[in-house]
Scaffold this motif. Sequence first.
Motif, PDB file in Angstrom:
ATOM      1  N   HIS A 139      -5.967  -1.948   3.770  1.00  0.00           N
ATOM      2  CA  HIS A 139      -7.404  -3.207   3.183  1.00  0.00           C
ATOM      3  C   HIS A 139      -6.783  -3.697   2.624  1.00  0.00           C
ATOM      4  CE1 HIS A 139     -11.306  -4.424   2.784  1.00  0.00           C
ATOM      5  NE2 HIS A 139     -10.619  -4.679   1.369  1.00  0.00           N
ATOM      6  N   ASN A 140      -5.159  -4.113   1.860  1.00  0.00           N
ATOM      7  CA  ASN A 140      -4.873  -5.116   1.380  1.00  0.00           C
ATOM      8  C   ASN A 140      -4.096  -6.201   2.173  1.00  0.00           C
ATOM      9  OD1 ASN A 140      -6.819  -4.938  -1.160  1.00  0.00           O
ATOM     10  ND2 ASN A 140      -4.939  -3.418  -1.719  1.00  0.00           N
ATOM     11  N   GLY A 141      -3.268  -5.680   3.110  1.00  0.00           N
ATOM     12  CA  GLY A 141      -2.316  -5.726   4.374  1.00  0.00           C
ATOM     13  C   GLY A 141      -0.902  -5.271   4.135  1.00  0.00           C
ATOM     14  N   ASP A 142      -0.798  -4.639   3.038  1.00  0.00           N
ATOM     15  CA  ASP A 142       0.311  -3.506   2.652  1.00  0.00           C
ATOM     16  C   ASP A 142       0.872  -2.950   3.489  1.00  0.00           C
ATOM     17  OD1 ASP A 142       3.012  -2.682   1.479  1.00  0.00           O
ATOM     18  OD2 ASP A 142       2.080  -2.758  -0.770  1.00  0.00           O
ATOM     19  N   ILE A 143       1.388  -2.863   4.849  1.00  0.00           N
ATOM     20  CA  ILE A 143       2.075  -1.738   6.158  1.00  0.00           C
ATOM     21  C   ILE A 143       3.192  -0.879   5.382  1.00  0.00           C
ATOM     22  CG2 ILE A 143       1.917  -1.899   8.535  1.00  0.00           C
ATOM     23  CD1 ILE A 143      -0.626  -3.157   8.088  1.00  0.00           C
ATOM     24  N   ARG A 144       3.836  -1.249   5.071  1.00  0.00           N
ATOM     25  CA  ARG A 144       5.016  -1.056   4.920  1.00  0.00           C
ATOM     26  C   ARG A 144       4.389   0.420   3.452  1.00  0.00           C
ATOM     27  NH1 ARG A 144       9.253  -1.744   6.945  1.00  0.00           N
ATOM     28  NH2 ARG A 144       9.426  -3.815   8.324  1.00  0.00           N
ATOM     29  N   SER A 145       4.441  -0.105   2.396  1.00  0.00           N
ATOM     30  CA  SER A 145       2.985   1.135   0.796  1.00  0.00           C
ATOM     31  C   SER A 145       2.495   1.527   1.853  1.00  0.00           C
ATOM     32  CB  SER A 145       3.022   0.313   0.064  1.00  0.00           C
ATOM     33  OG  SER A 145       2.134   0.826  -0.672  1.00  0.00           O
ATOM     34  N   ALA A 146       1.822   1.560   3.072  1.00  0.00           N
ATOM     35  CA  ALA A 146       0.808   2.310   3.737  1.00  0.00           C
ATOM     36  C   ALA A 146       1.359   3.461   4.394  1.00  0.00           C
ATOM     37  CB  ALA A 146      -0.199   1.143   4.374  1.00  0.00           C
ATOM     38  N   PHE A 147       2.307   2.929   5.102  1.00  0.00           N
ATOM     39  CA  PHE A 147       3.193   3.783   6.004  1.00  0.00           C
ATOM     40  C   PHE A 147       3.837   5.387   5.354  1.00  0.00           C
ATOM     41  CE2 PHE A 147       6.793   4.318   8.300  1.00  0.00           C
ATOM     42  CZ  PHE A 147       7.032   5.615   9.639  1.00  0.00           C
ATOM     43  N   SER A 148       4.782   4.283   4.488  1.00  0.00           N
ATOM     44  CA  SER A 148       4.790   5.200   3.177  1.00  0.00           C
ATOM     45  C   SER A 148       3.146   6.385   2.784  1.00  0.00           C
ATOM     46  CB  SER A 148       5.686   4.103   2.384  1.00  0.00           C
ATOM     47  OG  SER A 148       6.411   6.192   1.426  1.00  0.00           O
TER      48      SER A 148
END
Length: 820
Positions: A139-148
Motif C-alpha cells: 500500500h505504501n509502495g515499498d515493493i522490495r520490503s513487501a516481497f521479502s
Amino acid sequence: MSPQTTQFRQTVNERQIVNPARLRFTWGRPKGAPAPWFLNTLCFFRRAKSPGTGHYYVSRKEETNYPLALIVNVRGVLLWTVGLSLSSLLGGAGLLASWYAKKPFNRITYADLALPWRWSGLEALRGQANLAQAQDDLHNGDIRSAFSYLRSGLARSPDETKARLDLATLYILFRIRPEAEKALIQAFEHKWPGLDYLHKSIALIEPAETPRFLADYCDRARAALPADSRALDKEASYIDETKVKALLALDLADEAVSYAEKHQPDDVALLQSVRISRNLLRHDSTGAEKELATWLAATPDSEEALAYGVRVCRAANKIPEMQASILRLRSRYPDNPNHIALALSETILSGQIEAALDLLDISVIRFANTPGVYGEWAETIGKTGNDQVLGRLEQLVRESNQDPQTVILARLMNLIRRQAWEDAEAASARLDAYYPNLQPRLQNIHNVAKALLATCRQTAKGSQNTLVNSIASGWFGIHLYRQVVDALANAERYDAALEVLTLAEGYYPTSTYITNQRSAISDKLRSQNAELARIAAKTAPTAEAAPDFADASAFFAVLNEYTRTGHASEALRLCRTVRKSAPAWLSDALPELEWREIILAAQADDLSLLQLNLRTSLRNRREALIEKVVAQAQTWHREKNQAAALIALREVITVQPAHNSALGLLAEWSPRSESGTNLATTKSSPPSDAPAPASLPSSATELFTALDALSATTHTEKALRLIREIRKADPLWLSDTGPDLDWREIQLAATANDLPLLQISLRTYLRIRPAETTRCLEQARLWHAKTERKSAALIIIREILRQTPDEPSATQLLAEWGTP
C-alpha cells in the motif's frame, strides 16, 4: 538397679524411634514426623543409634556429628513442580504476549502462547503477521520490503491465496516469471485454494502465451481437487474449459475434443464449442455448421451458441446468415457489449464496412452508461486494421460527450502499424492538445506510442533509445509488446524490434510469440545488414580497404568521403574497424579520430553515442578541447541540431562546472517552463542533498570498501550514487582505480536491473578497453545461467557486437540464446 541406670533407660524410651534409612520417600506426610517440614515437601533431622538396642532415634542434642537424614514427600515435590512449571509457563507467556503486542501486525495472543495445544499454530500466526506487513508495504509502495515479507509469510502460512497471488505478481514485475509460475502451482500442495484463486492465477498465466504450461497447470489443479466434494463442480468445469483452450492454442484439436468428452461429457456447450473450433482450425466450415446445428437444436437460445454462429457463418462466407445471427444475438442479449465487439470484428473481416459503421451508430448511444467498453471495441477493431471504423468510433464517442482517450490511443497504434505517419501524428497531437492530463496508465502507453512513431519514421538512434527507455520504465501486457514489435517489423526497424523483444522476454520469457518473432526478425535483420553492406560497398568501394590503411592521411581521406556523401553510420563503423585493427599510426591519430567520432555521432543523430564520445574525450579536462567543444556546440545550434548542442554544453559543465561561456549558452538555449525556470540548467545542477566532497572516500581502497559494504546490504542504488558522486568530484586518485571501478559499476547496474545504465556503462567499458571482451563474454555466460539476469547477458552480447560486429564467440552465443 542403680538410679543412674533407671534414668538412662527412661530417657531412651522417651526418644523417638525412626526408620533406619537415611533417605526415605513417602507419598504425603507421615504422622509423627521427627522435624518440621520444609515447604510441605522435605523433612530434615539428625539421627543417632542406640548402643543398647541398635534402634535409630532422633537426637535431641544440637550436635552436628550425628548424620543428617531426610524424608521426601513425593506428592509435595510433584505439586511444587507442577505449580512452578505452570507459573513459569503463564508468566513467560505473558511476557512474550506483551512483546508480540508491540508489533504492529501481530496475530499472536496470550492464549496462543499459554495453551500448549495451540502452539502448533504459532508459525502460521507469524506468517499471517508477515503477510499483513507485506500488504501495508504494498500500500505504501515499498515493493522490495513487501516481497521479502511475502516470501517469509507464505513459508509459514502457505494457505493464504491472496498473498500467493501478490508474490507471483511481484515475481513477474521483477522479470522472474518462472518463479511466479512455481509459486502459483505450489498452492495445490496445500489446502484447496478455491475458484477465485483459479480465476486470478490463470489470469496471470494467460498473458504470457505459454499454452503448454497452462495445460500442465490445469492438470495439476485437477489432480488436487478433493474427490469427495460435489461443491467443486464449478472449479472442475472451469479447469477443463481452460485446459481445452490451451490444447486448441497448441493446435491439438483432437486432444482437446477427447479431453472434453472424457471429463465433461454432459457439458453440451463445452463439447460443441471445442468441436466447432476444431473444424474452424481445419477450415472445415461445413463440419462447423453441422456441429452448430446440433448445438442450437439442443439449446436454441444459448448465448454462446449464437456467438459461435456468427463466427461460423463468416467462415462459411454466408454474410446474410451472419447478419441474421448478429441481430438475433443482440436482440436476445442486448446488455452484453462483448457481442458488439464480436459483431464489429466479424463484419469488418467479411468486408461489410458500411454495416459495421451502422452498427457503431446504434451501439455507442446504447452503451453510453458504460463508456469503458469503447476502449475494448477500439482494440478489437484495431486488430482488423480498419482505420475508417476506428475513426467513426472516435467521432461518435466525442459527439456523445464521452471520453475518447482510449479510442484515440488504439487508433494511434493502428495508424502506426499501417505506417500512416501523418494521421498518427495528428492523433497523438489531439491527445496532447485536448487531454493533457491522461491517466498514468494511458499516459505511459501514449509515451510509448510517440516514441514508437518517432522510431518507425526516423532512422535516428536517439528515438530508438527513447522507445526502449519508455518501455523499460513500466510493466505492460504482452498485447502492447506485440503491437510495438509488429509496427517496428513493418517499418523494417529490426534492430529496435529485437531490443523491445529483449525487454518483453524479461516479463514473458517463454512466450511462443517472442520465440517465433525473435527468430524471424533476426533473419530479416541479417538480410537487411547484408543489403546495407552491399549498398555501402557500391557507394564507397574503398571501405573494404579500411583495415589496411598505410597511414592516418589515407584513413581520414576515406572518412572524409563517407562524411561528404552523408554516410555517417558507415563512417562510425569504419572508425570502430580501425580501432579494432589498431594500426601503428593509430596512437598519433587518436585525438583526431575521437573528435571525428563526436562529429559523426551528431550527424547520425545518435545522441547516446555522442554523449559517450564527449564524456570519454573530456575525461582528461584538456582546456583546448573544452573550448573546441563549446565552439562546436554553437555550430550545431546554428545548424538547428539543438539536442546535440545541449548535450555538448552539459558535458562541458560536468567536467568544468564554472565554465562561464557554457553556462551562459546553456541558459540561453534551454527551454523554459511556465514559471520561467530554465529546465536544462535545473537538470544540470547537482541535487541539494548531494554529499559534500569531504564525506566521500579519500582513497580507492576506502571507495571499494564502501561499495562492498553497500553491496552486501543490497543497497545497490546507493552504491551507484556513490560512484556518480566520486566521478563528479574527480579526486586525484580516481585515475588509479583503472578498469576496476568501471567493472564494478557494470555489476551494480545489472544487480539493480538498470538496463539503460548497464548498456551505456558497457559501451564505455568496451570502447576504452576492447581487450576486455573475453571478460565480458564470461560474465554474460554467468548471467545467462541465472533467470533474472538473461536480459543483462543479452545486452553484453549486443554491445560486444556493436563494437566488434564479427566477434565469433558473441555471434555464437547470440544464436544460441536467440530462443529463450
